[in-house]
Design a protein around this motif. Sequence first.
Motif, PDB file in Angstrom:
ATOM      1  N   TYR A  38       0.906  -1.167  -0.124  1.00  0.00           N
ATOM      2  CA  TYR A  38       0.041  -0.021   0.022  1.00  0.00           C
ATOM      3  C   TYR A  38       0.892   1.266  -0.013  1.00  0.00           C
ATOM      4  O   TYR A  38       2.108   1.264   0.493  1.00  0.00           O
ATOM      5  CB  TYR A  38      -0.928  -0.072   1.264  1.00  0.00           C
ATOM      6  N   LYS A  39       0.418   2.215  -0.411  1.00  0.00           N
ATOM      7  CA  LYS A  39       0.905   3.527  -0.365  1.00  0.00           C
ATOM      8  C   LYS A  39       0.442   4.530   0.376  1.00  0.00           C
ATOM      9  O   LYS A  39      -0.862   4.628   0.297  1.00  0.00           O
ATOM     10  CB  LYS A  39       1.009   3.926  -1.808  1.00  0.00           C
ATOM     11  N   ALA A  40       0.953   5.113   1.327  1.00  0.00           N
ATOM     12  CA  ALA A  40       0.454   6.006   2.445  1.00  0.00           C
ATOM     13  C   ALA A  40       0.693   7.421   1.905  1.00  0.00           C
ATOM     14  O   ALA A  40       1.676   7.956   1.678  1.00  0.00           O
ATOM     15  CB  ALA A  40       1.138   5.679   3.584  1.00  0.00           C
ATOM     16  N   THR A  41      -0.447   8.128   1.691  1.00  0.00           N
ATOM     17  CA  THR A  41      -0.633   9.578   1.121  1.00  0.00           C
ATOM     18  C   THR A  41      -1.023  10.343   2.568  1.00  0.00           C
ATOM     19  O   THR A  41      -2.380  10.147   2.996  1.00  0.00           O
ATOM     20  CB  THR A  41      -1.389   9.751   0.126  1.00  0.00           C
ATOM     21  N   ALA A  42      -0.257  11.026   3.032  1.00  0.00           N
ATOM     22  CA  ALA A  42      -0.618  12.207   4.024  1.00  0.00           C
ATOM     23  C   ALA A  42      -1.512  13.341   3.695  1.00  0.00           C
ATOM     24  O   ALA A  42      -1.104  13.993   2.672  1.00  0.00           O
ATOM     25  CB  ALA A  42       0.848  12.850   4.586  1.00  0.00           C
ATOM     26  N   VAL A  43      -2.598  13.453   4.242  1.00  0.00           N
ATOM     27  CA  VAL A  43      -3.650  14.670   4.117  1.00  0.00           C
ATOM     28  C   VAL A  43      -3.530  15.648   5.114  1.00  0.00           C
ATOM     29  O   VAL A  43      -3.780  15.123   6.460  1.00  0.00           O
ATOM     30  CB  VAL A  43      -4.781  14.100   3.994  1.00  0.00           C
ATOM     31  N   GLY A  47      -5.711  12.822  10.800  1.00  0.00           N
ATOM     32  CA  GLY A  47      -5.038  11.792  12.101  1.00  0.00           C
ATOM     33  C   GLY A  47      -4.285  10.608  11.562  1.00  0.00           C
ATOM     34  O   GLY A  47      -3.201  10.352  12.069  1.00  0.00           O
ATOM     35  N   SER A  48      -4.515  10.145  10.341  1.00  0.00           N
ATOM     36  CA  SER A  48      -3.714   9.239   9.537  1.00  0.00           C
ATOM     37  C   SER A  48      -3.829   9.229   8.356  1.00  0.00           C
ATOM     38  O   SER A  48      -4.662   9.807   7.704  1.00  0.00           O
ATOM     39  CB  SER A  48      -4.364   7.823  10.018  1.00  0.00           C
ATOM     40  N   PRO A  49      -2.770   8.568   7.500  1.00  0.00           N
ATOM     41  CA  PRO A  49      -2.701   8.834   6.172  1.00  0.00           C
ATOM     42  C   PRO A  49      -3.772   8.037   5.214  1.00  0.00           C
ATOM     43  O   PRO A  49      -4.257   7.037   5.917  1.00  0.00           O
ATOM     44  CB  PRO A  49      -1.277   8.369   5.951  1.00  0.00           C
ATOM     45  N   LEU A  50      -4.216   8.241   4.143  1.00  0.00           N
ATOM     46  CA  LEU A  50      -4.882   7.464   3.284  1.00  0.00           C
ATOM     47  C   LEU A  50      -4.245   6.549   2.591  1.00  0.00           C
ATOM     48  O   LEU A  50      -3.057   6.502   2.350  1.00  0.00           O
ATOM     49  CB  LEU A  50      -5.427   8.398   2.174  1.00  0.00           C
ATOM     50  N   LEU A  51      -4.616   5.162   2.723  1.00  0.00           N
ATOM     51  CA  LEU A  51      -3.899   4.206   1.993  1.00  0.00           C
ATOM     52  C   LEU A  51      -4.210   3.823   0.551  1.00  0.00           C
ATOM     53  O   LEU A  51      -5.546   3.537   0.438  1.00  0.00           O
ATOM     54  CB  LEU A  51      -4.110   2.904   2.922  1.00  0.00           C
TER      55      LEU A  51
END
Length: 229
Positions: A38-43, A47-51
Amino acid sequence: MAKLEKAKITVLAGSKNGQVFEVLFNPTEYSFDRSNTYKATAVPGLGSPLLQFVNGEADQLSMELFLDDYTDPSGRQPATTQRSVEDRLKDLGGLLNIDRDLHAPPPVRFSWGPLEFTGVIEKLGRKVSLFQPDGSPARARLSVTFKEYRTLQEQLTSPRRESADKSKRRVVVGPQALWAIAAQEYGDAAQWRRIADGNDLDDPRDIRPGQWLILPPQDSNDGTGASLS
């Protein structure tokens, strides 16, 4: 009494195509591992990144095999072609080498009763615990890891994994409504019309437990499918 099935490793291609290695002592246990990337994208503000699902990884099959000159002097080979633990270690270790016909290590099949696993040997650990008078191995324990091998054609004609950007099927469980299924599958209850159109349903409530539904692919702006939160 049923005959005890022996585990086997069969070479499937290359210069050693068809060669079979039979295991005298079947594994006492084996384990399967599967993982996804999975690629984690910080928004900002979350409180947590989108996967974002990227791809599935190949399955892995791991086990331990046991070799012993004193309890297996012939290596399960005909008596006229006895092979020592040292020779069999070289044979199995050779499956990690680049085959001259394939320009890569050969694919193999591990089979034991109903279990059949096609892959390549990714890792082979050897622990020698007993030696001949000349110092050559007499007893060894092998830690073997097979990584799943599937050709491009097999993956295209028989896809194993499903995602939100590909059609898939699911069964209705309990008193569900289309908008609830859409919210779960697409993250948007308004997508119930997509499911209704894909299944020729006029009434979104006209579904029943045990019914199979086709879930059409979800489009996204970048063409990569939906993100998971």
